[in-house]
Scaffold this motif. Sequence first.
Motif, PDB file in Angstrom:
ATOM      1  N   GLY A 173       0.818  -1.203   0.000  1.00 28.62           N
ATOM      2  CA  GLY A 173       0.000   0.000   0.000  1.00 28.62           C
ATOM      3  C   GLY A 173       0.853   1.255   0.000  1.00 28.62           C
ATOM      4  N   ALA A 174       0.213   2.386  -0.295  1.00 30.27           N
ATOM      5  CA  ALA A 174       0.954   3.645  -0.389  1.00 30.27           C
ATOM      6  C   ALA A 174       0.131   4.787   0.191  1.00 30.27           C
ATOM      7  CB  ALA A 174       1.316   3.942  -1.839  1.00 30.27           C
ATOM      8  N   GLY A 175       0.833   5.801   0.671  1.00 36.79           N
ATOM      9  CA  GLY A 175       0.185   6.983   1.235  1.00 36.79           C
ATOM     10  C   GLY A 175       1.191   7.791   2.015  1.00 36.79           C
ATOM     11  N   GLN A 176       0.730   8.849   2.632  1.00 33.79           N
ATOM     12  CA  GLN A 176       1.614   9.651   3.466  1.00 33.79           C
ATOM     13  C   GLN A 176       2.029   8.844   4.687  1.00 33.79           C
ATOM     14  OE1 GLN A 176       2.591  12.252   1.230  1.00 33.79           O
ATOM     15  NE2 GLN A 176       2.861  13.151   3.265  1.00 33.79           N
ATOM     16  N   PRO A 177       3.327   8.823   5.033  1.00 30.62           N
ATOM     17  CA  PRO A 177       3.783   8.028   6.172  1.00 30.62           C
ATOM     18  C   PRO A 177       2.986   8.315   7.446  1.00 30.62           C
ATOM     19  CG  PRO A 177       5.660   8.838   4.952  1.00 30.62           C
ATOM     20  CD  PRO A 177       4.455   9.499   4.354  1.00 30.62           C
ATOM     21  N   GLY A 178       2.533   7.253   8.100  1.00 29.75           N
ATOM     22  CA  GLY A 178       1.764   7.373   9.332  1.00 29.75           C
ATOM     23  C   GLY A 178       0.272   7.493   9.128  1.00 29.75           C
ATOM     24  N   THR A 179      -0.196   7.488   7.868  1.00 29.63           N
ATOM     25  CA  THR A 179      -1.623   7.620   7.576  1.00 29.63           C
ATOM     26  C   THR A 179      -2.266   6.241   7.447  1.00 29.63           C
ATOM     27  OG1 THR A 179      -1.230   9.697   6.392  1.00 29.63           O
ATOM     28  CG2 THR A 179      -3.314   8.568   5.968  1.00 29.63           C
ATOM     29  N   VAL A 180      -3.437   6.082   8.065  1.00 29.91           N
ATOM     30  CA  VAL A 180      -4.212   4.846   7.945  1.00 29.91           C
ATOM     31  C   VAL A 180      -4.891   4.859   6.583  1.00 29.91           C
ATOM     32  CG1 VAL A 180      -6.079   3.468   8.915  1.00 29.91           C
ATOM     33  CG2 VAL A 180      -4.545   4.738  10.434  1.00 29.91           C
ATOM     34  N   ILE A 181      -4.659   3.832   5.758  1.00 32.15           N
ATOM     35  CA  ILE A 181      -5.117   3.884   4.366  1.00 32.15           C
ATOM     36  C   ILE A 181      -6.232   2.892   4.051  1.00 32.15           C
ATOM     37  CG2 ILE A 181      -3.008   4.889   3.467  1.00 32.15           C
ATOM     38  CD1 ILE A 181      -1.978   2.180   2.721  1.00 32.15           C
ATOM     39  N   ASP A 182      -6.747   2.196   5.075  1.00 32.04           N
ATOM     40  CA  ASP A 182      -7.964   1.406   4.865  1.00 32.04           C
ATOM     41  C   ASP A 182      -8.666   1.218   6.203  1.00 32.04           C
ATOM     42  OD1 ASP A 182      -6.714  -0.670   6.257  1.00 32.04           O
ATOM     43  OD2 ASP A 182      -6.585  -2.022   4.537  1.00 32.04           O
ATOM     44  N   ASP A 183      -9.734   0.451   6.218  1.00 32.82           N
ATOM     45  CA  ASP A 183     -10.524   0.273   7.434  1.00 32.82           C
ATOM     46  C   ASP A 183     -10.014  -0.867   8.308  1.00 32.82           C
ATOM     47  OD1 ASP A 183     -12.295   2.372   6.845  1.00 32.82           O
ATOM     48  OD2 ASP A 183     -13.444   1.070   5.494  1.00 32.82           O
ATOM     49  N   ALA A 184      -8.894  -1.492   7.923  1.00 36.61           N
ATOM     50  CA  ALA A 184      -8.328  -2.595   8.705  1.00 36.61           C
ATOM     51  C   ALA A 184      -7.001  -2.200   9.345  1.00 36.61           C
ATOM     52  CB  ALA A 184      -8.145  -3.824   7.825  1.00 36.61           C
ATOM     53  N   LEU A 185      -6.720  -0.900   9.439  1.00 35.72           N
ATOM     54  CA  LEU A 185      -5.533  -0.337  10.068  1.00 35.72           C
ATOM     55  C   LEU A 185      -4.262  -0.606   9.273  1.00 35.72           C
ATOM     56  CD1 LEU A 185      -4.849   1.441  12.505  1.00 35.72           C
ATOM     57  CD2 LEU A 185      -4.297  -0.619  13.784  1.00 35.72           C
ATOM     58  N   LEU A 186      -4.371  -0.606   7.945  1.00 33.22           N
ATOM     59  CA  LEU A 186      -3.173  -0.627   7.107  1.00 33.22           C
ATOM     60  C   LEU A 186      -2.554   0.767   7.183  1.00 33.22           C
ATOM     61  CD1 LEU A 186      -1.492  -2.341   5.093  1.00 33.22           C
ATOM     62  CD2 LEU A 186      -2.890  -1.306   3.272  1.00 33.22           C
ATOM     63  N   ILE A 187      -1.254   0.833   7.513  1.00 35.49           N
ATOM     64  CA  ILE A 187      -0.599   2.112   7.792  1.00 35.49           C
ATOM     65  C   ILE A 187       0.503   2.347   6.771  1.00 35.49           C
ATOM     66  CG2 ILE A 187       0.572   3.505   9.529  1.00 35.49           C
ATOM     67  CD1 ILE A 187      -0.473   1.398  11.614  1.00 35.49           C
ATOM     68  N   ALA A 188       0.460   3.506   6.117  1.00 34.59           N
ATOM     69  CA  ALA A 188       1.469   3.839   5.117  1.00 34.59           C
ATOM     70  C   ALA A 188       2.804   4.139   5.777  1.00 34.59           C
ATOM     71  CB  ALA A 188       1.010   5.039   4.299  1.00 34.59           C
ATOM     72  N   CYS A 189       3.863   3.700   5.126  1.00 33.09           N
ATOM     73  CA  CYS A 189       5.232   4.004   5.533  1.00 33.09           C
ATOM     74  C   CYS A 189       5.874   4.824   4.412  1.00 33.09           C
ATOM     75  CB  CYS A 189       6.005   2.714   5.796  1.00 33.09           C
ATOM     76  SG  CYS A 189       5.212   1.626   7.005  1.00 33.09           S
ATOM     77  N   ASP A 190       7.154   5.119   4.534  1.00 37.12           N
ATOM     78  CA  ASP A 190       7.810   5.892   3.482  1.00 37.12           C
ATOM     79  C   ASP A 190       7.707   5.157   2.138  1.00 37.12           C
ATOM     80  OD1 ASP A 190       9.608   8.104   2.573  1.00 37.12           O
ATOM     81  OD2 ASP A 190      10.898   6.389   2.133  1.00 37.12           O
ATOM     82  N   THR A 191       7.940   3.868   2.183  1.00 40.36           N
ATOM     83  CA  THR A 191       7.733   2.998   1.027  1.00 40.36           C
ATOM     84  C   THR A 191       6.973   1.776   1.498  1.00 40.36           C
ATOM     85  OG1 THR A 191       9.833   3.706   0.053  1.00 40.36           O
ATOM     86  CG2 THR A 191       8.844   1.692  -0.828  1.00 40.36           C
ATOM     87  N   GLY A 192       5.853   1.483   0.858  1.00 40.75           N
ATOM     88  CA  GLY A 192       5.048   0.355   1.295  1.00 40.75           C
ATOM     89  C   GLY A 192       4.201   0.702   2.510  1.00 40.75           C
ATOM     90  N   ALA A 193       3.626  -0.322   3.113  1.00 39.58           N
ATOM     91  CA  ALA A 193       2.743  -0.124   4.257  1.00 39.58           C
ATOM     92  C   ALA A 193       2.891  -1.296   5.217  1.00 39.58           C
ATOM     93  CB  ALA A 193       1.291  -0.003   3.800  1.00 39.58           C
ATOM     94  N   ILE A 194       2.408  -1.094   6.408  1.00 40.70           N
ATOM     95  CA  ILE A 194       2.497  -2.116   7.445  1.00 40.70           C
ATOM     96  C   ILE A 194       1.094  -2.468   7.920  1.00 40.70           C
ATOM     97  CG2 ILE A 194       2.688  -0.615   9.478  1.00 40.70           C
ATOM     98  CD1 ILE A 194       5.099  -3.457   8.848  1.00 40.70           C
ATOM     99  N   GLN A 195       0.824  -3.752   8.042  1.00 39.46           N
ATOM    100  CA  GLN A 195      -0.475  -4.213   8.521  1.00 39.46           C
ATOM    101  C   GLN A 195      -0.302  -4.843   9.907  1.00 39.46           C
ATOM    102  OE1 GLN A 195      -3.931  -4.316   7.126  1.00 39.46           O
ATOM    103  NE2 GLN A 195      -3.927  -4.523   9.358  1.00 39.46           N
ATOM    104  N   PRO A 196      -0.722  -4.152  10.968  1.00 39.74           N
ATOM    105  CA  PRO A 196      -0.649  -4.752  12.301  1.00 39.74           C
ATOM    106  C   PRO A 196      -1.522  -6.006  12.372  1.00 39.74           C
ATOM    107  CG  PRO A 196      -0.994  -2.381  12.443  1.00 39.74           C
ATOM    108  CD  PRO A 196      -1.212  -2.759  11.011  1.00 39.74           C
TER     109      PRO A 196
END
Length: 301
Positions: free
Chosen positions: A249-272
């Motif tokens: 996933g992509a977006g501004q770092p630290g922004t939640v980008i879906d309803d399942a708490l996918l979080i944008a990083c500088d490159t890619g995203a992290i899913q807790p």
Amino acid sequence: MRIAFMGTPDFAVPTLDALHEAGHDIAAVYTQPPRRAGRGKAVQPSPVQKRAQALGLEVRSPLTLRDADEQAAFAALGLDVAVVAAYGLILPAPVLEAPRLGCLNVHGSLLPRWRGAAPVQRAILAGDRETGVGIMQMEKGLDTGPVRLEGRVRVDSKTAGALTAELAELGAKLMVKVLAHPDSYAPIPQPEDGITYAAKIEKAEARIDFTLDADGVERQVRAFNPMPGAFFEFGGERIQILAAAIDDGAGQPGTVIDDALLIACDTGAIQPLMVRRAGRGAMATSDLLRGFPIPKGSVLA
């Protein structure tokens, strides 16, 4: 052999057990004094003290070994060797020199990489693919002594807790092996190149830095599990991430980008995957969101 064992946390317990099972004469166990811990801040003995007492061994908990009386008491034990594993006190020269074979340390890295207090966490944070544990002949410098024997393990996707436990078990086996045939494992000086230092982990480091790429954030999560716990803050509450997966996933770092708490990083995203609210137990992210919504578009600090 007649041994003094010197250690404090869980990492040290397998070595103490292995020495006891091997039939060595453990003259005394040195460990850090009991500390206040837990929610009630009750005074708690160290894991090593608990285990030593269960084994019926003498426990000593000096605040320092720089005192002449403490050094004399240590020398009076008439030791063949002192075995050290994450003790937490500096050993002055009179202590290092008192045992016939000196002091041997179980160190959780492949020296000279990651000398210092937090080798396991620093190896994970740095993205090391391999680490290990060494039996080091101690000298005055910080983890500068020659190494008698070492073992290697893959880091893979292990947390600091899991990797520490694996290294503790391996280190215990290596120490017993060295003590069984000390003349067969001559101390080999560390290389002059490749030296790095594993500074103590500060609590402030556990705040997740979403300006890292997703790989870096996922390493933070693993490096700080179980302690101090990688976290972000939202709605005035601190949320720890205990396990996470990497996403594209992509977006501004630290922004939640879906309803399942996918979080944008500088490159890619992290899913807790597993999280913990302050004062609560571990839970799946979906369970957290049912009681504590973090909407898409939220910016985490």
